[in-house]
Design a protein around this motif. Structure first.
Motif, PDB file in Angstrom:
ATOM      1  N   PRO A 169     -38.470  51.936  19.286  1.00 41.15           N
ATOM      2  CA  PRO A 169     -39.124  50.654  19.019  1.00 41.15           C
ATOM      3  C   PRO A 169     -40.444  50.857  18.273  1.00 41.15           C
ATOM      4  CG  PRO A 169     -38.341  50.735  21.278  1.00 41.15           C
ATOM      5  CD  PRO A 169     -38.164  52.110  20.730  1.00 41.15           C
ATOM      6  N   VAL A 170     -40.708  49.980  17.311  1.00 35.33           N
ATOM      7  CA  VAL A 170     -41.963  50.035  16.564  1.00 35.33           C
ATOM      8  C   VAL A 170     -43.094  49.578  17.475  1.00 35.33           C
ATOM      9  CG1 VAL A 170     -43.255  49.071  14.623  1.00 35.33           C
ATOM     10  CG2 VAL A 170     -40.829  49.672  14.357  1.00 35.33           C
ATOM     11  N   PRO A 171     -44.156  50.390  17.655  1.00 32.69           N
ATOM     12  CA  PRO A 171     -45.232  50.018  18.569  1.00 32.69           C
ATOM     13  C   PRO A 171     -46.129  48.936  17.971  1.00 32.69           C
ATOM     14  CG  PRO A 171     -45.773  52.083  17.499  1.00 32.69           C
ATOM     15  CD  PRO A 171     -44.367  51.735  17.074  1.00 32.69           C
ATOM     16  N   LEU A 172     -46.760  48.186  18.843  1.00 28.23           N
ATOM     17  CA  LEU A 172     -47.712  47.165  18.437  1.00 28.23           C
ATOM     18  C   LEU A 172     -49.113  47.770  18.485  1.00 28.23           C
ATOM     19  CD1 LEU A 172     -48.499  44.225  17.755  1.00 28.23           C
ATOM     20  CD2 LEU A 172     -48.589  43.793  20.230  1.00 28.23           C
ATOM     21  N   VAL A 173     -49.763  47.836  17.334  1.00 28.24           N
ATOM     22  CA  VAL A 173     -51.133  48.352  17.247  1.00 28.24           C
ATOM     23  C   VAL A 173     -51.910  47.344  16.417  1.00 28.24           C
ATOM     24  CG1 VAL A 173     -52.622  50.283  16.600  1.00 28.24           C
ATOM     25  CG2 VAL A 173     -50.269  50.704  17.326  1.00 28.24           C
ATOM     26  N   ALA A 174     -52.577  46.428  17.096  1.00 26.03           N
ATOM     27  CA  ALA A 174     -53.227  45.331  16.397  1.00 26.03           C
ATOM     28  C   ALA A 174     -54.543  45.735  15.754  1.00 26.03           C
ATOM     29  CB  ALA A 174     -53.464  44.172  17.363  1.00 26.03           C
ATOM     30  N   SER A 175     -55.189  46.799  16.251  1.00 21.55           N
ATOM     31  CA  SER A 175     -56.481  47.231  15.712  1.00 21.55           C
ATOM     32  C   SER A 175     -56.340  48.637  15.153  1.00 21.55           C
ATOM     33  CB  SER A 175     -57.550  47.207  16.806  1.00 21.55           C
ATOM     34  OG  SER A 175     -57.170  48.060  17.867  1.00 21.55           O
ATOM     35  N   PRO A 176     -57.273  49.066  14.302  1.00 21.56           N
ATOM     36  CA  PRO A 176     -57.172  50.411  13.729  1.00 21.56           C
ATOM     37  C   PRO A 176     -57.284  51.477  14.786  1.00 21.56           C
ATOM     38  CG  PRO A 176     -59.308  49.446  13.268  1.00 21.56           C
ATOM     39  CD  PRO A 176     -58.464  48.363  13.843  1.00 21.56           C
ATOM     40  N   PRO A 177     -56.666  52.641  14.568  1.00 19.95           N
ATOM     41  CA  PRO A 177     -56.729  53.719  15.543  1.00 19.95           C
ATOM     42  C   PRO A 177     -58.158  54.208  15.730  1.00 19.95           C
ATOM     43  CG  PRO A 177     -55.851  54.517  13.458  1.00 19.95           C
ATOM     44  CD  PRO A 177     -55.939  53.035  13.354  1.00 19.95           C
ATOM     45  N   ALA A 178     -58.545  54.459  16.982  1.00 19.89           N
ATOM     46  CA  ALA A 178     -59.886  54.963  17.276  1.00 19.89           C
ATOM     47  C   ALA A 178     -60.032  56.361  16.725  1.00 19.89           C
ATOM     48  CB  ALA A 178     -60.128  54.960  18.783  1.00 19.89           C
ATOM     49  N   PRO A 179     -61.264  56.743  16.320  1.00 16.79           N
ATOM     50  CA  PRO A 179     -61.448  58.083  15.766  1.00 16.79           C
ATOM     51  C   PRO A 179     -61.331  59.197  16.782  1.00 16.79           C
ATOM     52  CG  PRO A 179     -63.541  56.906  15.928  1.00 16.79           C
ATOM     53  CD  PRO A 179     -62.473  55.927  16.243  1.00 16.79           C
ATOM     54  N   ALA A 180     -61.311  58.857  18.084  1.00 13.76           N
ATOM     55  CA  ALA A 180     -61.186  59.900  19.099  1.00 13.76           C
ATOM     56  C   ALA A 180     -59.845  60.603  18.968  1.00 13.76           C
ATOM     57  CB  ALA A 180     -61.315  59.288  20.494  1.00 13.76           C
ATOM     58  N   VAL A 181     -59.832  61.907  19.296  1.00 16.75           N
ATOM     59  CA  VAL A 181     -58.621  62.710  19.184  1.00 16.75           C
ATOM     60  C   VAL A 181     -57.658  62.341  20.295  1.00 16.75           C
ATOM     61  CG1 VAL A 181     -57.686  65.034  19.206  1.00 16.75           C
ATOM     62  CG2 VAL A 181     -59.906  64.593  18.154  1.00 16.75           C
ATOM     63  N   ARG A 182     -56.394  62.084  19.908  1.00 17.03           N
ATOM     64  CA  ARG A 182     -55.375  61.764  20.902  1.00 17.03           C
ATOM     65  C   ARG A 182     -54.535  62.989  21.210  1.00 17.03           C
ATOM     66  NH1 ARG A 182     -52.579  56.512  18.401  1.00 17.03           N
ATOM     67  NH2 ARG A 182     -52.516  57.841  16.581  1.00 17.03           N
ATOM     68  N   SER A 183     -53.704  62.891  22.238  1.00 20.78           N
ATOM     69  CA  SER A 183     -52.863  64.023  22.630  1.00 20.78           C
ATOM     70  C   SER A 183     -51.867  64.319  21.524  1.00 20.78           C
ATOM     71  CB  SER A 183     -52.106  63.692  23.919  1.00 20.78           C
ATOM     72  OG  SER A 183     -51.163  62.662  23.692  1.00 20.78           O
ATOM     73  N   ARG A 184     -51.444  65.581  21.436  1.00 21.59           N
ATOM     74  CA  ARG A 184     -50.498  65.968  20.395  1.00 21.59           C
ATOM     75  C   ARG A 184     -49.180  65.235  20.553  1.00 21.59           C
ATOM     76  NH1 ARG A 184     -51.645  69.674  16.950  1.00 21.59           N
ATOM     77  NH2 ARG A 184     -49.462  69.952  16.417  1.00 21.59           N
ATOM     78  N   ALA A 185     -48.756  64.972  21.792  1.00 21.58           N
ATOM     79  CA  ALA A 185     -47.498  64.251  21.994  1.00 21.58           C
ATOM     80  C   ALA A 185     -47.596  62.858  21.419  1.00 21.58           C
ATOM     81  CB  ALA A 185     -47.168  64.182  23.486  1.00 21.58           C
ATOM     82  N   GLU A 186     -48.758  62.201  21.626  1.00 21.88           N
ATOM     83  CA  GLU A 186     -48.941  60.868  21.095  1.00 21.88           C
ATOM     84  C   GLU A 186     -49.106  60.910  19.578  1.00 21.88           C
ATOM     85  OE1 GLU A 186     -52.229  58.838  22.756  1.00 21.88           O
ATOM     86  OE2 GLU A 186     -51.845  56.941  21.703  1.00 21.88           O
ATOM     87  N   GLN A 187     -49.770  61.939  19.103  1.00 23.93           N
ATOM     88  CA  GLN A 187     -49.986  62.064  17.676  1.00 23.93           C
ATOM     89  C   GLN A 187     -48.668  62.274  16.936  1.00 23.93           C
ATOM     90  OE1 GLN A 187     -52.711  65.306  17.545  1.00 23.93           O
ATOM     91  NE2 GLN A 187     -54.521  63.987  17.455  1.00 23.93           N
ATOM     92  N   ARG A 188     -47.748  62.994  17.540  1.00 20.12           N
ATOM     93  CA  ARG A 188     -46.474  63.294  16.893  1.00 20.12           C
ATOM     94  C   ARG A 188     -45.460  62.165  17.046  1.00 20.12           C
ATOM     95  NH1 ARG A 188     -45.908  68.610  15.337  1.00 20.12           N
ATOM     96  NH2 ARG A 188     -43.677  68.334  15.209  1.00 20.12           N
TER      97      ARG A 188
END
Length: 430
Positions: A407-426
């Motif tokens: 499913p395509v995720p809902l991201v209404a605002s721009p991604p925060a500059p904080a580093v996310r987990s690699r699993a989430e990043q991939r």
């Protein structure tokens, strides 16, 4: 027969007019792409050449500064007999690369001539000062004894009358002064004050020697001290040149550490510090970090440029985020509910992309639109890879999911500059 003169051809009947037209257009497109690539490479070569010349200008500016300081130091010590002036520093602006090269060639010659003239003036002043200090009733006698050394004659007539010895002493005095001036003229103007004192002491002992043997020994010592002082001065010049080039490389770097290293290198260029191994190691580490920053900016610029030509835009207000964090959001004029999040991971050497929803879907048709947008992005991504390859960036897909698989995720605002987990990043990487 020397070779083919006339050859007939026949078109394959299966090739329709439309097919031939399409093939001709493709050939034209390929030729245009080749010309565009040649132009791009020519521009890159020109940019690299200008960067090299700019470094040369900066190095010469540093030498001009150092030379001006040397002129002032010797002028304070020896007065108006020092008339040499340094060339004028160049402010780098809109000059062409050719103009900068011409300036470097001209100023390099001017500096060499000014350096030589300053050394001669300084040497004459030192020699004259030393002989003035050594003027004494016995000075003429000592100079006559030293005539064999400075006049390079086989012998001195010991039986000459006193009047002749006095006259010869004046001539030998002049010859000795010229000899000292020649030796001292080899001394580089940017030697240290400590070296100057040591050399002046050796020169004074040469002029005050009681015998020709003593004068000869001190003259050898004087030459040795001048050589050592020049070696140290040239080493410092090399350090300044190295510091100038390091500063040039670090010029586009960001961060407190890079700024601190730039300040320390600036002190080296100004002659107030030395370029020791510790600073070299720190500068090398910063240079590596800056190279990574530059590479990331190049990747982002190449991606943005390629996608802009394909109908995508970077969302307004995300320019700063794009540069600082390596993240950007792509939209299209015909996409009302979707965007593409793209992250440039410099450390991993990865491009991570994902189609996202910017508004929630409220009908059964939302899934179909999601799949269409993902299919459209997949096609665009293949074009993007081709364009990046032409920009010198080879890509290889490591992870992909078929449109509609997740499913395509809902991201209404721009991604925060904080580093996310690699699993989430991939997640949804392509």
């Amino acid at each position: 027969m020397s070779g083919p003169k006339c050859t007939t051809y026949r078109r394959d009947p299966a090739l329709t007019t439309a097919m031939l037209e399409a093939a001709s257009q493709q050939a034209a497109l390929r030729e245009a792409a080749r010309q565009e690539e040649a132009t791009r490479r020519a521009l890159l070569r020109a940019a690299a050449e200008r960067d090299r010349v700019v470094q040369e200008v900066k190095a010469l500016n540093a030498r001009i500064n150092a030379f001006a300081t040397s002129c002032e130091v010797v002028r304070v010590r020896y007065g108006p007999v020092i008339t040499t002036k340094a060339p004028v520093i160049l402010q780098i602006g809109a000059q062409s690369t050719r103009e900068l090269e011409a300036w470097c060639t001209r100023v390099d010659k001017q500096l060499a001539a000014a350096d030589l003239e300053l050394r001669k003036q300084c040497a004459r002043a030192i020699a004259a000062q030393l002989f003035a200090e050594n003027s004494s009733p016995g000075a003429e006698r000592q100079l006559v004894d030293a005539a064999e050394l400075f006049e390079e004659r086989d012998s001195v007539e010991a039986s000459a009358a006193a009047a002749e010895r006095v006259a010869a002493g004046a001539a030998v005095r002049e010859e000795m002064e010229q000899t000292l001036a020649r030796v001292l003229a080899r001394l580089l103007p940017d030697c240290t004050e400590e070296d100057r004192r040591s050399i002046r002491d050796a020169a004074a002992r040469t002029t005050g020697a009681a015998t020709s043997g003593e004068a000869s020994s001190w003259l050898v010592e004087l030459r040795h001290r001048v050589q050592q002082a020049n070696t140290r001065a040239e080493a410092r010049r090399g350090e300044v040149d190295e510091a100038v080039r390091l500063l040039h490389v670090l010029e586009s770097g960001r961060g407190a550490v890079v700024e601190a290293i730039r300040d320390q290198l600036g002190e080296v260029v100004a002659g107030r510090a030395v370029l020791d191994e510790s600073l070299r190691r720190q500068a090398a580490a910063c240079r590596s970090e800056v190279a990574q920053q530059v590479e990331q900016r190049y990747v982002i610029a190449s991606v943005t440029d390629a996608l802009s030509g394909m109908g995508y835009q970077v969302s307004e207000g995300f320019e700063t985020l794009t540069v600082s964090a390596g993240s950007l959001r792509l939209t299209r004029g015909d996409w009302s509910e979707h965007a593409v999040n793209l992250v440039v991971d410099q450390e991993g050497g990865e491009l991570r992309t994902a189609v996202v929803r910017t508004t929630a879907g409220h009908d059964d048709d939302a899934f179909r639109v999601d799949v269409e947008r993902e299919e459209q992005w997949c096609a665009s991504f293949h074009q993007l890879r081709d364009r990046l390859a032409r920009a010198g960036l080879a890509t290889e897909v490591q992870l992909a999911t078929a449109p509609g698989e997740v499913p395509v995720p809902l991201v209404a605002s721009p991604p925060a500059p904080a580093v996310r987990s690699r699993a989430e990043q991939r997640h949804r990487a392509r």
